[in-house]
Motif scaffolding. Structure first.
Motif, PDB file in Angstrom:
ATOM      1  N   LYS A 106      30.612  50.093  39.183  1.00  0.00           N
ATOM      2  CA  LYS A 106      30.104  49.581  40.465  1.00  0.00           C
ATOM      3  C   LYS A 106      30.191  48.056  40.590  1.00  0.00           C
ATOM      4  N   TYR A 107      29.984  47.336  39.506  1.00  0.00           N
ATOM      5  CA  TYR A 107      30.022  45.868  39.591  1.00  0.00           C
ATOM      6  C   TYR A 107      31.440  45.378  39.868  1.00  0.00           C
ATOM      7  N   THR A 108      32.418  45.983  39.220  1.00  0.00           N
ATOM      8  CA  THR A 108      33.822  45.617  39.452  1.00  0.00           C
ATOM      9  C   THR A 108      34.247  45.972  40.870  1.00  0.00           C
ATOM     10  N   ILE A 109      33.876  47.169  41.312  1.00  0.00           N
ATOM     11  CA  ILE A 109      34.233  47.628  42.657  1.00  0.00           C
ATOM     12  C   ILE A 109      33.624  46.716  43.720  1.00  0.00           C
ATOM     13  N   GLU A 111      32.430  43.549  43.266  1.00  0.00           N
ATOM     14  CA  GLU A 111      32.855  42.157  43.138  1.00  0.00           C
ATOM     15  C   GLU A 111      34.218  41.917  43.788  1.00  0.00           C
ATOM     16  N   TYR A 112      35.144  42.870  43.602  1.00  0.00           N
ATOM     17  CA  TYR A 112      36.494  42.702  44.139  1.00  0.00           C
ATOM     18  C   TYR A 112      36.704  43.442  45.466  1.00  0.00           C
ATOM     19  N   ASN A 113      35.607  43.986  45.998  1.00  0.00           N
ATOM     20  CA  ASN A 113      35.655  44.672  47.299  1.00  0.00           C
ATOM     21  C   ASN A 113      36.739  45.766  47.324  1.00  0.00           C
ATOM     22  N   LEU A 114      36.668  46.632  46.330  1.00  0.00           N
ATOM     23  CA  LEU A 114      37.703  47.659  46.155  1.00  0.00           C
ATOM     24  C   LEU A 114      37.360  49.006  46.798  1.00  0.00           C
ATOM     25  N   ALA A 115      36.143  49.160  47.264  1.00  0.00           N
ATOM     26  CA  ALA A 115      35.683  50.477  47.693  1.00  0.00           C
ATOM     27  C   ALA A 115      36.549  51.077  48.805  1.00  0.00           C
ATOM     28  N   ASN A 116      36.846  50.294  49.836  1.00  0.00           N
ATOM     29  CA  ASN A 116      37.649  50.813  50.953  1.00  0.00           C
ATOM     30  C   ASN A 116      39.040  51.245  50.501  1.00  0.00           C
ATOM     31  N   ALA A 117      39.676  50.391  49.723  1.00  0.00           N
ATOM     32  CA  ALA A 117      41.037  50.691  49.263  1.00  0.00           C
ATOM     33  C   ALA A 117      41.057  51.920  48.354  1.00  0.00           C
ATOM     34  N   LEU A 118      40.083  52.012  47.452  1.00  0.00           N
ATOM     35  CA  LEU A 118      40.025  53.154  46.541  1.00  0.00           C
ATOM     36  C   LEU A 118      39.736  54.457  47.288  1.00  0.00           C
ATOM     37  N   ALA A 119      38.809  54.399  48.249  1.00  0.00           N
ATOM     38  CA  ALA A 119      38.479  55.602  49.021  1.00  0.00           C
ATOM     39  C   ALA A 119      39.701  56.111  49.775  1.00  0.00           C
TER      40      ALA A 119
END
Length: 203
Positions: A106-109, A111-119
């Motif tokens: 969760k901290y990596t996701i 920090e780098y705002n990865l949630a949208n891209a990963l989803a």
């Protein structure tokens, strides 16, 4: 040593089709082999063919009847029982992995705002896998492959829903488990279709 004649084996195969609707050749051959061996064993213990036939089919009757659980509907019970434990254990592992991984990262996701891209990536991958499994096995028939095609198509629809849903709003790591689980299950179905194709080609 007594063995079944060609006509007797044909009678057993016809009975499997007419009474139990065992419509796929690979499954029928597997059952036929078991039943023939058991009948020959009884015949070598001095049982008549008709007696061995009745005894063996009485023993196998419940195993050959279609399973009633909707997921394995119209699949012979002995096959459904094998798949139930295998599939259930796999789903438990994949669901646990899918929901725990975003929390572990969760901290990596965040920090780098990865949630949208990963989803979006997970969802799109699930859609593509579902389409690939279905289309690449479109002409293939069998109890297992039919189940995998149907399930993979259903999860492909779920992944498409997630893809559209996540395009319209912000995603946090807490929601990533949903598309990740669906996609992991799609990967499982993809691997299972490869195994099924390999096993079928050996028959």
């Amino acid at each position: 040593m007594k063995t079944l004649s060609t006509d007797q084996i044909k009678q057993i195969e016809d009975f499997l089709i007419s009474q139990y609707n065992i419509k796929y050749q690979d499954t029928r051959d597997e059952i036929l082999d078991h039943i023939a061996c058991e009948m020959e064993e009884l015949m070598n213990e001095r049982a008549e063919y008709e007696t061995a036939f009745k005894k063996t089919f009485n023993k196998w009757h419940n195993e050959l009847r279609p399973h009633l659980w909707i997921r394995y509907n119209n699949i012979p019970r002995f096959l459904a029982k094998q798949w139930f434990w295998k599939d259930s254990l796999s789903f438990f592992i994949l669901i646990s992995l899918g929901f725990s991984t975003p929390y572990l990262l969760k901290y990596t996701i965040s920090e780098y705002n990865l949630a949208n891209a990963l989803a979006s990536t997970f969802s799109l991958l699930g859609v593509l896998l579902g389409g690939f499994v279905y289309l690449s096995n479109y002409k293939n028939k069998g109890y297992r492959i039919n189940l995998l095609k149907r399930e993979s198509l259903s999860y492909g629809g779920i992944c498409l829903f997630y893809y559209i849903l996540f395009l319209s709003g912000d995603v946090t790591y807490k929601l990533l488990g949903l598309p990740l689980v669906a996609t992991l299950i799609q990967i499982y179905y993809f691997i299972e279709t490869l195994k099924t194709q390999r096993n079928t080609s050996r028959v």
